[in-house]
Write a protein that holds these residues in place. Structure first.
Motif, mmCIF file in Angstrom:
data_model
loop_
_atom_site.group_PDB
_atom_site.id
_atom_site.type_symbol
_atom_site.label_atom_id
_atom_site.label_comp_id
_atom_site.label_asym_id
_atom_site.label_seq_id
_atom_site.Cartn_x
_atom_site.Cartn_y
_atom_site.Cartn_z
ATOM 1 N N ALA A 121 32.567 34.814 43.808
ATOM 2 C CA ALA A 121 33.737 35.619 43.465
ATOM 3 C C ALA A 121 35.030 34.938 43.902
ATOM 4 O O ALA A 121 36.041 34.975 43.183
ATOM 5 C CB ALA A 121 33.624 37.004 44.109
ATOM 6 N N SER A 122 35.012 34.298 45.064
ATOM 7 C CA SER A 122 36.220 33.636 45.563
ATOM 8 C C SER A 122 36.581 32.426 44.714
ATOM 9 O O SER A 122 37.761 32.193 44.410
ATOM 10 C CB SER A 122 36.020 33.208 47.015
ATOM 11 O OG SER A 122 35.790 34.326 47.848
ATOM 12 N N LEU A 123 35.590 31.647 44.339
ATOM 13 C CA LEU A 123 35.857 30.479 43.507
ATOM 14 C C LEU A 123 36.359 30.873 42.128
ATOM 15 O O LEU A 123 37.206 30.194 41.543
ATOM 16 C CB LEU A 123 34.590 29.624 43.374
ATOM 17 C CG LEU A 123 34.146 28.857 44.625
ATOM 18 C CD1 LEU A 123 32.814 28.171 44.365
ATOM 19 C CD2 LEU A 123 35.198 27.833 45.030
ATOM 20 N N GLY A 126 39.645 33.911 43.173
ATOM 21 C CA GLY A 126 40.574 33.735 44.286
ATOM 22 C C GLY A 126 40.122 34.432 45.556
ATOM 23 O O GLY A 126 39.945 33.801 46.592
ATOM 24 N N THR A 127 39.925 35.731 45.509
ATOM 25 C CA THR A 127 39.391 36.502 46.628
ATOM 26 C C THR A 127 38.370 37.504 46.094
ATOM 27 O O THR A 127 38.417 37.892 44.924
ATOM 28 C CB THR A 127 40.489 37.285 47.384
ATOM 29 O OG1 THR A 127 41.185 38.124 46.462
ATOM 30 C CG2 THR A 127 41.451 36.340 48.073
ATOM 31 N N ALA A 128 37.458 37.898 46.963
ATOM 32 C CA ALA A 128 36.471 38.923 46.619
ATOM 33 C C ALA A 128 36.983 40.264 47.113
ATOM 34 O O ALA A 128 37.317 40.413 48.292
ATOM 35 C CB ALA A 128 35.125 38.596 47.262
ATOM 36 N N ALA A 344 37.595 39.305 50.864
ATOM 37 C CA ALA A 344 37.048 38.144 51.561
ATOM 38 C C ALA A 344 37.382 36.875 50.791
ATOM 39 O O ALA A 344 37.630 36.916 49.578
ATOM 40 C CB ALA A 344 35.534 38.287 51.723
ATOM 41 N N THR A 345 37.372 35.762 51.500
ATOM 42 C CA THR A 345 37.684 34.476 50.899
ATOM 43 C C THR A 345 36.450 33.573 50.921
ATOM 44 O O THR A 345 35.371 33.984 51.370
ATOM 45 C CB THR A 345 38.823 33.785 51.660
ATOM 46 O OG1 THR A 345 38.374 33.492 53.000
ATOM 47 C CG2 THR A 345 40.059 34.689 51.739
ATOM 48 N N LEU A 346 36.654 32.349 50.489
ATOM 49 C CA LEU A 346 35.573 31.369 50.484
ATOM 50 C C LEU A 346 35.032 31.131 51.889
ATOM 51 O O LEU A 346 33.835 30.889 52.073
ATOM 52 C CB LEU A 346 36.102 30.061 49.882
ATOM 53 C CG LEU A 346 35.096 28.930 49.644
ATOM 54 C CD1 LEU A 346 34.079 29.338 48.603
ATOM 55 C CD2 LEU A 346 35.835 27.661 49.213
ATOM 56 N N LEU A 347 35.910 31.214 52.899
ATOM 57 C CA LEU A 347 35.487 30.978 54.282
ATOM 58 C C LEU A 347 34.433 31.976 54.728
ATOM 59 O O LEU A 347 33.402 31.598 55.299
ATOM 60 C CB LEU A 347 36.698 31.046 55.210
ATOM 61 C CG LEU A 347 36.394 30.947 56.713
ATOM 62 C CD1 LEU A 347 35.713 29.624 57.035
ATOM 63 C CD2 LEU A 347 37.674 31.109 57.521
#
Length: 366
Positions: A121-123, A126-128, A344-347
């Motif tokens: 979702a982040s990729l 942008g953000t989940a 949430a983000t990719l991290l």
């Protein structure tokens, strides 16, 4: 061309569940040679994918969060059937199978599936984005169930070893059913809106925002084929399980790896469905599937195994190793920090995947 592809998908998802049941009838209770094991494994994989398709059809018809519940309960039925069947056939060496499989399901769902969905979702977006109220309630229930059923047996003293006494096991089973029932009531009746996918502005996405739902006839057909697919998966997996167990033993791996393989197999439909939802920016649906399957894995499997232990010989070991308890505690803390912001983000996704990788490493090299 698109119409032809849809027709082809429609055909194979209808044929494979029937083929799986037919193959099950011919292979049940027999020693299978290598070529037949390969064929059974191929049909087994097809039955899992067909189960995903038909569960999604039913889910589209009933809408969220009922759709996530359909698939979560379906795959848990597979898990319970496999565990009980293998425990009956495995004797004393299967005393830890329920613990290993349930804990594997929790780690796969809470770290593997959640992490991959957040990354996807982040990729892509942008953000989940998700609803922290519903996700937080699900996480709290999973953490409580895991602690009561998998951590406490390590510290109790009424029975030798990391086991519950009969009274304690009954309490854990009843508590699991009550908590799971309360969560289902919360998810589907009292606070259904907490578990609906949300827009970037935080507004719930209802069924009206989706494409036209399938007809009642199509839904009933898919429900029947879903049942056939699940029967095929359970039966065929039992048929190839001796090969899996002998392969694990021949490779010199820990017996817990068998539980990991079972959990990976039964959660494959959840994983595929959750990743598809994440690609569509329906991360709440992904989290419903992941945490719902972890919850159902404990809330339904522990009572079923407790009931089966009445006639099963040998001990029922549920207590986790110290390293596994540490990973469970880390999972709860990290998941809480992921859930609180509602995005949430990719991290965050990467952190969950690394925890899952650490679990797999310890399963192979304890």
């Amino acid at each position: 061309m698109i119409a032809q592809l849809r027709s082809l998908t429609h055909r194979w998802t209808h044929l494979v569940p029937v083929l799986a049941v037919v193959l099950l009838a011919f292979t049940w209770g027999r020693d299978l040679p290598g070529a037949v094991v390969a064929l059974v494994s191929l049909v087994l994989a097809g039955a899992v994918l067909a189960a995903v398709h038909h569960a999604e059809v039913v889910a589209h018809r009933v809408g969220e969060p009922f759709g996530s519940l359909v698939l979560a309960v379906a795959v848990t039925i597979i898990e319970v059937a496999l565990i009980v069947t293998l425990m009956v056939d495995g004797g004393g060496k299967s005393s830890t199978l329920a613990r290993d499989t349930v804990f594997a399901a929790v780690m796969i769902a809470c770290n593997g599936i959640v992490g991959l969905c957040l990354i996807v979702a982040s990729l892509r977006h942008g953000t989940a984005v998700f609803n922290p109220e519903g996700t937080g309630a699900a996480l709290a229930t999973v953490a409580t169930l895991a602690t009561l059923s998998l951590v406490l047996p390590t510290f109790t003293t009424s029975a030798p070893g990391p086991e519950f006494s009969g009274v304690q096991l009954t309490f854990a089973a009843v508590s699991s059913l009550i908590l799971y029932g309360l969560f289902v009531a919360t998810q589907t009746v009292r606070h259904r809106d907490y578990f609906l996918p949300v827009t970037r502005q935080g507004e719930a996405i209802t069924m009206e925002d989706h494409a036209q739902a399938p007809s009642a006839r199509t839904t009933w057909i898919s429900l029947g084929l879903l049942g056939l697919a699940l029967i095929g998966v359970v039966g065929l997996a039992k048929g190839v399980s001796p090969t899996i167990e002998s392969g694990v033993e021949a490779a010199g791996l820990h017996q817990a790896v068998v539980g990991v393989i079972i959990a990976l197999l039964v959660l494959l439909p959840e994983t595929i469905a959750a990743l598809r939802a994440a690609r569509r920016d329906r991360v709440q649906t992904s989290l419903n599937l992941a945490l719902g399957s972890a919850m159902a894995s404990i809330g339904l499997t522990v009572p079923a195994v407790a009931l089966a232990s009445i006639w099963l010989s040998g001990p029922l070991v549920l207590g986790l190793y110290p390293s596994h308890m540490l990973l469970l505690a880390l999972t709860v803390v990290v998941s809480s920090l992921t859930v609180v912001p509602g995005r949430a983000t990719l991290l965050q996704g990467g952190v969950h995947v690394v925890i899952f990788a650490a679990y797999l490493e310890l399963a192979i090299n304890p």
